[in-house]
Design a protein around this motif. Structure first.
Motif, mmCIF file in Angstrom:
data_model
loop_
_atom_site.group_PDB
_atom_site.id
_atom_site.type_symbol
_atom_site.label_atom_id
_atom_site.label_comp_id
_atom_site.label_asym_id
_atom_site.label_seq_id
_atom_site.Cartn_x
_atom_site.Cartn_y
_atom_site.Cartn_z
ATOM 1 N N UNK A 162 0.406 -0.994 0.120
ATOM 2 C CA UNK A 162 -0.136 0.090 -0.034
ATOM 3 C C UNK A 162 1.008 1.204 0.052
ATOM 4 N N UNK A 165 -2.239 5.151 -3.287
ATOM 5 C CA UNK A 165 -3.319 5.403 -2.909
ATOM 6 C C UNK A 165 -3.692 6.356 -4.183
ATOM 7 N N UNK A 166 -5.013 6.974 -4.440
ATOM 8 C CA UNK A 166 -5.439 8.181 -5.066
ATOM 9 C C UNK A 166 -5.519 9.424 -4.057
ATOM 10 N N UNK A 167 -4.414 10.204 -4.509
ATOM 11 C CA UNK A 167 -4.557 11.680 -3.707
ATOM 12 C C UNK A 167 -4.897 12.721 -4.421
ATOM 13 N N UNK A 168 -5.288 13.724 -3.901
ATOM 14 C CA UNK A 168 -6.827 14.965 -4.196
ATOM 15 C C UNK A 168 -8.121 13.907 -5.010
ATOM 16 N N UNK A 169 -8.140 15.282 -5.557
ATOM 17 C CA UNK A 169 -10.160 14.381 -5.747
ATOM 18 C C UNK A 169 -9.640 15.822 -7.508
ATOM 19 N N UNK A 178 2.485 8.493 -0.425
ATOM 20 C CA UNK A 178 2.334 9.204 0.584
ATOM 21 C C UNK A 178 3.144 10.979 0.244
ATOM 22 N N UNK A 179 2.658 11.676 0.718
ATOM 23 C CA UNK A 179 3.481 13.499 0.866
ATOM 24 C C UNK A 179 3.619 13.254 -0.691
ATOM 25 N N UNK A 572 7.386 6.567 4.919
ATOM 26 C CA UNK A 572 5.971 6.760 4.579
ATOM 27 C C UNK A 572 5.516 5.879 5.919
ATOM 28 N N UNK B 41 0.790 12.681 9.546
ATOM 29 C CA UNK B 41 0.233 11.420 8.518
ATOM 30 C C UNK B 41 1.047 10.503 9.086
ATOM 31 N N UNK B 51 -1.927 2.378 6.068
ATOM 32 C CA UNK B 51 -1.155 2.351 5.003
ATOM 33 C C UNK B 51 -0.719 4.647 5.354
ATOM 34 N N UNK B 52 0.360 5.142 5.646
ATOM 35 C CA UNK B 52 0.377 6.536 5.412
ATOM 36 C C UNK B 52 -0.207 7.314 4.023
ATOM 37 N N UNK B 53 0.085 6.332 2.804
ATOM 38 C CA UNK B 53 -0.476 6.554 1.488
ATOM 39 C C UNK B 53 -2.451 6.862 1.685
ATOM 40 N N UNK B 54 -2.743 5.409 2.566
ATOM 41 C CA UNK B 54 -4.255 6.093 2.388
ATOM 42 C C UNK B 54 -4.727 6.988 3.253
ATOM 43 N N UNK B 56 -2.857 10.067 3.431
ATOM 44 C CA UNK B 56 -2.126 11.242 3.292
ATOM 45 C C UNK B 56 -3.771 11.334 2.395
ATOM 46 N N UNK B 57 -3.350 9.928 0.779
ATOM 47 C CA UNK B 57 -5.416 10.342 0.148
ATOM 48 C C UNK B 57 -6.038 10.881 0.393
ATOM 49 N N UNK B 60 -6.166 14.899 1.325
ATOM 50 C CA UNK B 60 -6.141 15.398 0.427
ATOM 51 C C UNK B 60 -6.911 15.693 -0.595
ATOM 52 N N UNK B 61 -8.270 14.921 0.108
ATOM 53 C CA UNK B 61 -9.365 14.408 -0.519
ATOM 54 C C UNK B 61 -10.472 15.221 -0.226
ATOM 55 N N UNK B 62 -9.909 16.408 0.890
ATOM 56 C CA UNK B 62 -10.655 17.044 1.637
ATOM 57 C C UNK B 62 -10.361 18.290 1.487
ATOM 58 N N UNK B 63 -10.615 19.343 1.009
ATOM 59 C CA UNK B 63 -10.035 20.692 1.658
ATOM 60 C C UNK B 63 -10.082 21.395 2.337
#
Lengths: 574, 161
Positions: A162, A165-169, A178-179, A572, B41, B51-54, B56-57, B60-63
């Protein structure tokens, strides 16, 4: 359960999605985000069908089939919708298909062709995110990403790494670490499973073709090559031959014609690994060493342990992988024997694996500032080089590999499939511990594509608990059990990729799981039909010990064939 | 000048939290620290065993989440309909030019940060901005420049003392 599909009655089973029911009938519906054997995500909408009584089109991958359902899979409305999906995906997609490394296996361009997309209907500003070429194994081009999410899912759900992942929107979203860090500093283990599921050229192996071609034309270099056990049973698919065809002999011939001075078989080094590893296991068992011992052939798994389970580092076998063992032997024993300066040898290895590209960069894998292996190419890259050199596998005559690293046992060849290292090691460990051969050399319990295979075996008076796991998600499960005090296992084989190297991140893009099973069957077939089936009975290995190494776990082995690992920090992981 | 993160404190108050508490925890961390740091994070990820990626994901999704500390003067520029009609796009562009940063960023000296908001709820004052919660109505190029200049002057004087 009865359905009507395109006017024809069709039988479906309880729990089927519409897509599953269609597939069983041989009715093809295109998919992009769908992953065999995993929960549907319904993200891409390319699999839509028309269902009577439903206002909207239905994604067949995630919609349950129901009694009496009437489905149209290719009505004008469906076809138009699918075409629009492709056109929308192409809206911001780069135009460089002609130069894209993914051709001709790109799913997106295939769909564009199949649905007759002839122009850019929705011109949108191109995304311009930089390439990520930081990893020695994987290159990422976010602009080519269609956000299907398969890489994210395989990384998390199959490998439990993992790192992406999807980042932003919305229109800003992308797949990233991550980051938004680059892959090389993340917890990515370089397995390349993400490459194998990517429908476009967004994820590819980092190509090492050019340096190899350069070395081949550089007269000062003595260029040698080794190929991993699983290459000969998977390469054929790149040339339209059926999955599971063994092209060992013609591949050897082709490599020689390309200009490699010597063609070696990594399976020989697999036998060597077994001599060392089985001895190490016997030593640990007899002297109360750290158990269970875990295999160390799979560099993705090694990085995984270093990153996530540093407390299990003492459990890892200290043996280098077969690739690195052979690399070390080529630049020491072989160089001396042939009277060549090791620095002038350019050692190439053909691997089913992208993590091997990372492994060769580890500073401990060489001596005097010289790496043991100079370049790693994947099965796919080898196929590409064979095309450049105009090699025709169908007409070449098979040739024998070069000595002394060409002779192998079938045990070494089994390394290509999950359970193979275990089976080979058990054959030799039994001989080392009892002085007798294993009654039945075939260890059925560790064969096949199951992710976790366990067995209890008698070696002399000792009952040995063994497990062969493939896919890091399964490895994590077992690692947790061991952390929590599980004690009945002595020896664990871990392969990073599900099914083992035959399904490695550098292998030909397989259309389905059946192709992977065929590659596995081909290896078993070799084991069933040849005479030398144990690593310790490999004459070439025996004479290498006599001439050079001395004995397994001896001083020379210690320097050349063993290594150590240390805890690794990832950006991460806290 | 880095302020010690209060993420540890926040996590203490969520000892047995599961992944469904991710967003509330992130909100509390941001309320305490002013932003979500890398360390935050990683710590939240380790705490919730995801996971940190999750993390972060999701963040970053939320403003609402920011990844840089806000400046001492946090400028919110209204991008609502009324302000837009009255030229808030130009206000934003000008603000970015004057400060040399983009929306979502903080100036290097830590003095200013810019954030865009969907509607401040003061349409009668359009185009409107707020600096540290204080509203400034009918913003023009000159007004904005002056505001920034004044702040810089005061800060320089304070620093001299």
């Amino acid at each position: 359960m009865k359905l009507t599909i395109n006017g024809n009655p069709v039988e479906a089973q309880p729990g089927d999605t519409i897509l599953a029911a269609l597939k069983r009938q041989g009715i093809h519906v295109p998919t992009l985000c769908h992953m065999e054997g995993m929960l549907p995500s319904g993200a891409c909408r390319i699999c839509v069908v028309e269902v009577e009584g439903q206002n909207n089109l239905i994604p067949s991958c995630s919609f349950p089939a129901a009694e009496g359902m009437k489905v149209q899979t290719n009505s004008p409305r469906v076809i138009n919708a699918r075409k629009t999906v492709v056109e929308l995906l192409l809206g911001s997609h780069p135009d460089d298909c002609l130069y894209c490394a993914k051709q001709p296996t790109c799913d997106l361009s295939r769909l564009a062709r199949e649905y007759g997309v002839r122009d850019r209907r929705f011109p949108v500003a191109k995304k311009k995110k930089p390439l990520d070429i930081s990893s020695p194994s994987i290159s990422r081009d976010p602009d080519k990403c269609i956000l299907c999410g398969k890489c994210v899912r395989v990384c998390e759900e199959v490998q439990s790494v993992a790192c992406i992942d999807f980042v932003k929107r919305g229109s800003d979203s992308f797949i990233g670490c991550a980051f938004d860090s680059s892959l090389n500093v993340s917890s990515c283990v370089n397995c390349g499973q993400c490459i194998n599921v990517c429908p476009t050229g967004a994820l590819m192996e980092k190509s090492d073709i050019q340096p190899v071609l350069d070395a081949l034309t550089n007269g000062d270099k003595y260029v040698v090559v080794q190929h991993a056990p699983s290459i000969s049973v998977s390469l054929a698919e790149e040339f339209g031959l059926p999955a599971g065809s063994d092209v060992n002999g013609v591949m050897t011939a082709a490599l020689r014609k390309m200009g490699f001075k010597a063609v070696f078989d990594t399976s020989f080094a697999a036998d060597l690994t077994i001599m060392e590893e089985a001895s190490e296991l016997a030593h640990r068992v007899k002297n109360g060493g750290v158990l269970p011992m875990m295999t160390s052939c799979s560099p993705g798994w090694i990085k995984f342990v270093e990153t996530f389970y540093p407390e299990l580092l003492p459990n890892l076998s200290t043996c280098k992988s077969p690739q690195q063992m052979l690399g070390a032997m080529i630049k020491t024993y072989y160089a001396k024997k042939q009277g060549i300066d090791p620095a002038s040898i350019y050692s190439v290895s053909v691997m089913p694996c992208t993590a091997k590209k990372f492994e060769v960069t580890r500073p401990e894998m060489g001596r005097d500032g010289n790496p043991d292996i100079d370049a790693v190419v994947t099965t796919r890259e080898l196929a590409q080089m064979l095309r450049i050199y105009g090699m025709d596998l169908k007409t070449l005559q098979p040739e024998e590999p070069d000595l002394p690293f060409g002779d192998r046992s079938t045990a070494g060849k089994l390394f290509g499939a999950s359970g193979g290292v275990m089976e080979a090691a058990l054959r030799t460990a039994h001989f080392l511990l009892t002085g007798r051969e294993l009654g039945n050399l075939k260890v059925e319990a560790v064969r096949g594509q199951n992710g976790i295979k366990e067995a209890k075996l008698k070696i002399g008076a000792l009952e040995v608990g063994v497990a062969a796991v493939s896919g890091l998600g399964n490895a994590r499960k077992l690692a947790e059990e061991i952390k929590n005090g599980r004690k009945d296992l002595h020896f664990i084989e871990v392969m990073t990729c599900p099914g083992g190297c035959i399904n490695g991140g550098g292998q030909p893009f397989a259309r389905n799981k059946a192709a992977i099973a065929e590659r596995m069957r081909a290896l078993y077939n070799i084991d069933a039909t040849e005479k030398v089936r144990t690593s310790h009975s490999n004459k070439a290995v025996q004479s290498l010990y006599k001439d050079f190494l001395g004995k397994p776990l001896g001083e020379k082995s210690h320097h050349l064939l063993h290594t150590k690992y240390k805890a690794r920090k990832a950006a991460d992981v806290a | 000048m880095s302020v010690p993160s209060k993420v540890g404190k926040v996590l203490e108050s969520h000892s047995f939290a599961k992944r469904d508490k991710l967003i509330p925890i992130l909100q509390e961390v941001q309320a305490a620290d002013g932003y979500i740091s890398k360390q935050a994070v990683l710590k939240v990820a380790a705490h919730l065993n995801i996971p940190a990626s999750k993390v972060y994901g999701v963040a970053t999704f939320y403003n609402q989440f920011r990844f840089k500390p806000v400046g001492r003067y946090h400028i919110m520029i209204c991008r609502g309909t009324a302000c837009h009609v009255k030229g808030s796009a130009g206000v934003l562009k000008m603000c970015e030019e004057v400060l040399g940063i983009k929306a979502g960023d903080t100036t290097r000296d830590g003095l200013f940060s810019i954030e865009t908001v969907a509607c401040i709820g003061a349409c009668g004052l359009a185009p409107v901005i707020s600096i540290n919660g204080e509203f400034h109505a009918k913003i023009t190029s000159d007004k904005l420049r002056k505001l920034v200049q004044d702040i810089r002057k005061t800060e320089a004087q304070n620093a001299a003392k």
